[in-house]
Scaffold this motif. Structure first.
Motif, PDB file in Angstrom:
ATOM      1  N   ARG A   1       0.723  -1.164   0.210  1.00  0.00           N
ATOM      2  CA  ARG A   1       0.095  -0.110   0.144  1.00  0.00           C
ATOM      3  C   ARG A   1       1.141   1.208  -0.069  1.00  0.00           C
ATOM      4  O   ARG A   1       0.587   2.192  -0.654  1.00  0.00           O
ATOM      5  CB  ARG A   1      -1.152   0.034   1.123  1.00  0.00           C
ATOM      6  CG  ARG A   1      -2.012  -1.101   1.117  1.00  0.00           C
ATOM      7  CD  ARG A   1      -2.835  -1.116   2.561  1.00  0.00           C
ATOM      8  NE  ARG A   1      -3.895  -1.946   2.496  1.00  0.00           N
ATOM      9  CZ  ARG A   1      -4.349  -2.233   3.431  1.00  0.00           C
ATOM     10  NH1 ARG A   1      -4.379  -1.708   4.597  1.00  0.00           N
ATOM     11  NH2 ARG A   1      -5.536  -3.391   3.348  1.00  0.00           N
TER      12      ARG A   1
ATOM     13  N   THR B   1       0.923   4.018  -2.852  1.00  0.00           N
ATOM     14  CA  THR B   1       1.029   5.565  -2.563  1.00  0.00           C
ATOM     15  C   THR B   1       2.237   6.374  -2.946  1.00  0.00           C
ATOM     16  O   THR B   1       1.934   7.678  -3.573  1.00  0.00           O
ATOM     17  CB  THR B   1       0.705   5.696  -1.042  1.00  0.00           C
ATOM     18  OG1 THR B   1      -0.139   5.014  -0.467  1.00  0.00           O
ATOM     19  CG2 THR B   1       0.625   7.379  -0.685  1.00  0.00           C
TER      20      THR B   1
ATOM     21  N   TYR C   1      -4.902  10.737   1.013  1.00  0.00           N
ATOM     22  CA  TYR C   1      -4.586   9.424   0.830  1.00  0.00           C
ATOM     23  C   TYR C   1      -3.547   8.628   1.687  1.00  0.00           C
ATOM     24  O   TYR C   1      -3.762   7.598   2.067  1.00  0.00           O
ATOM     25  CB  TYR C   1      -4.733   9.011  -0.618  1.00  0.00           C
ATOM     26  CG  TYR C   1      -4.799   7.481  -1.025  1.00  0.00           C
ATOM     27  CD1 TYR C   1      -6.089   6.568  -1.022  1.00  0.00           C
ATOM     28  CD2 TYR C   1      -3.536   6.944  -1.486  1.00  0.00           C
ATOM     29  CE1 TYR C   1      -6.056   5.382  -1.194  1.00  0.00           C
ATOM     30  CE2 TYR C   1      -3.648   5.463  -1.490  1.00  0.00           C
ATOM     31  CZ  TYR C   1      -4.743   4.785  -1.520  1.00  0.00           C
ATOM     32  OH  TYR C   1      -4.821   3.505  -1.850  1.00  0.00           O
TER      33      TYR C   1
ATOM     34  N   ARG D   1      -3.628   5.822   4.454  1.00  0.00           N
ATOM     35  CA  ARG D   1      -2.669   4.575   4.551  1.00  0.00           C
ATOM     36  C   ARG D   1      -1.728   4.680   5.307  1.00  0.00           C
ATOM     37  O   ARG D   1      -0.928   3.376   5.237  1.00  0.00           O
ATOM     38  CB  ARG D   1      -2.504   4.086   3.075  1.00  0.00           C
ATOM     39  CG  ARG D   1      -3.499   3.836   2.024  1.00  0.00           C
ATOM     40  CD  ARG D   1      -4.229   2.653   2.259  1.00  0.00           C
ATOM     41  NE  ARG D   1      -5.138   2.246   1.263  1.00  0.00           N
ATOM     42  CZ  ARG D   1      -5.958   1.104   1.210  1.00  0.00           C
ATOM     43  NH1 ARG D   1      -6.038   0.579   2.350  1.00  0.00           N
ATOM     44  NH2 ARG D   1      -6.688   0.777   0.448  1.00  0.00           N
TER      45      ARG D   1
END
Length: 363
Positions: free
Chosen positions: A13, A17, A284, A288
């Protein structure tokens, strides 16, 4: 089959990103060059802002991994010292020059960065006494803003401190981050409504009194220039040359004192979209982030306050502010050890809920 490790999922993740950030920031840099082609434009300022954010973000990720509390504390103290020591609270402000609205926003942005970093450090501190001291530092930043006559910075610093305290009991960071994004969008939409005279008369008059008629006139010029070339805009650093209000204003710095309006006028709808995408990428990344929710929401509140200031001021035109923005985002998304056993080399991975489910269904 072996169940996937929770740490591997977090790394995947984080990598996604980071890739998104590279794509968006690269797009901002490339589009500033495209919008300058064939014109007497100067994209250096836009490129510097992009590079400052990227450098600050990388530095924050590294320092936040090695020394999360110390790095955030040092950032808070450095931003506070920079706001106090620089003449008029702005790095590079000319001696004797009149105070412009954008300069005031830049000083406020440094104080907001300081308060946000202090709250992030407090949320990450394991010692109760240290956490209390760092929250007192955030309160001292708010008092400093009040002493310097910056009402927006004072309100923002107090809001960040309250959000940091409330975040201790919050578990759903996504809901809070969505609320912060909506608040930023509301500010941008309201400012656009003021420029377009689309709001009720009473509200418009009230807002113009707070914003000053000169700034509203600059926004209206930006809207008019954006309509001339909605896609590419008029070119980076050309607003001051083409804006009648900027040319007639004494001591004008040639900017509309609003990041969205400046992007719309100089880089068109694509520039505004990339600016919004950059802010969305930061939120975002916070969603995360492997850091704790109090750290994430403290940084989110500070970055939202910075976005609001950038929407009604000129704060993003100063490299220390853009670099500090990236630095704070990097600190809040850095990977850090979760317990002391990691430092002793005896870390035992705790399976995530998804991994447990896989174990139950694997023969």
């Amino acid at each position: 089959m072996a169940a996937p490790d929770g740490r591997s999922t977090a790394r995947e993740r984080g990598s996604a990103t980071d890739v998104a950030g590279v794509v968006i920031l690269s797009g901002c840099a490339v589009w500033s060059l495209i919008s300058a082609v064939g014109r007497e434009a100067r994209p250096e300022g836009a490129l510097l802002a992009v590079f400052a954010v990227a450098a600050g973000y990388a530095c924050g990720r590294i320092c936040g991994t090695l020394l999360p509390v110390a790095a955030a504390s040092a950032t808070a103290l450095a931003a506070l010292a920079l706001a106090i020591a620089s003449r008029q609270g702005v790095p590079g402000a000319a001696v004797g020059s009149p105070i412009q609205p954008g300069h005031t926003a830049a000083a406020a942005a440094l104080l907001v960065l300081s308060a946000g970093a202090a709250c992030c450090a407090a949320a990450a501190a394991r010692s109760v006494a240290l956490a209390l001291g760092l929250r007192m530092l955030a309160l001292a930043v708010a008092c400093t803003a009040l002493a310097l006559g910056s009402g927006p910075a004072f309100a923002a610093a107090i809001g960040i401190l309250l959000c940091s305290l409330a975040a201790v009991r919050m578990r759903q960071r996504g809901v809070a981050l969505t609320g912060l994004a909506l608040a930023t969008g509301l500010v941008v939409a309201t400012s656009w409504g003021v420029a377009e005279n689309a709001l009720p008369d009473g509200l418009t008059v009230s807002l113009e009194g707070q914003l000053t008629q000169n700034r509203v006139a600059l926004w209206q010029d930006a809207v008019a220039l954006a309509r001339e070339d909605p896609v590419r805009g008029v070119g980076p650093h050309r607003f001051g040359v083409l804006s009648t209000t900027a040319q007639q204003s004494a001591g004008s710095d040639g900017k509309p004192h609003s990041a969205p309006f400046q992007q719309a006028a100089e880089q068109g709808v694509v520039g505004v979209t990339l600016l919004g995408a950059a802010f969305g990428w930061i939120l975002y990344g916070l969603w995360r982030s492997p850091r704790s929710t109090p750290v994430v929401l403290s940084a989110g509140a500070a970055l939202t306050a910075l976005a609001v200031l950038a929407g009604i001021g000129n704060s993003l035109s100063f490299a220390p502010v853009t670099a500090g923005t990236g630095l704070l985002a990097g600190l809040a998304t850095a990977r850090v050890a979760s317990d002391s056993s990691t430092a002793r080399g005896t870390h035992i991975a705790r399976p995530t809920d998804e991994a447990k489910a896989d174990n139950r269904t694997t023969l």
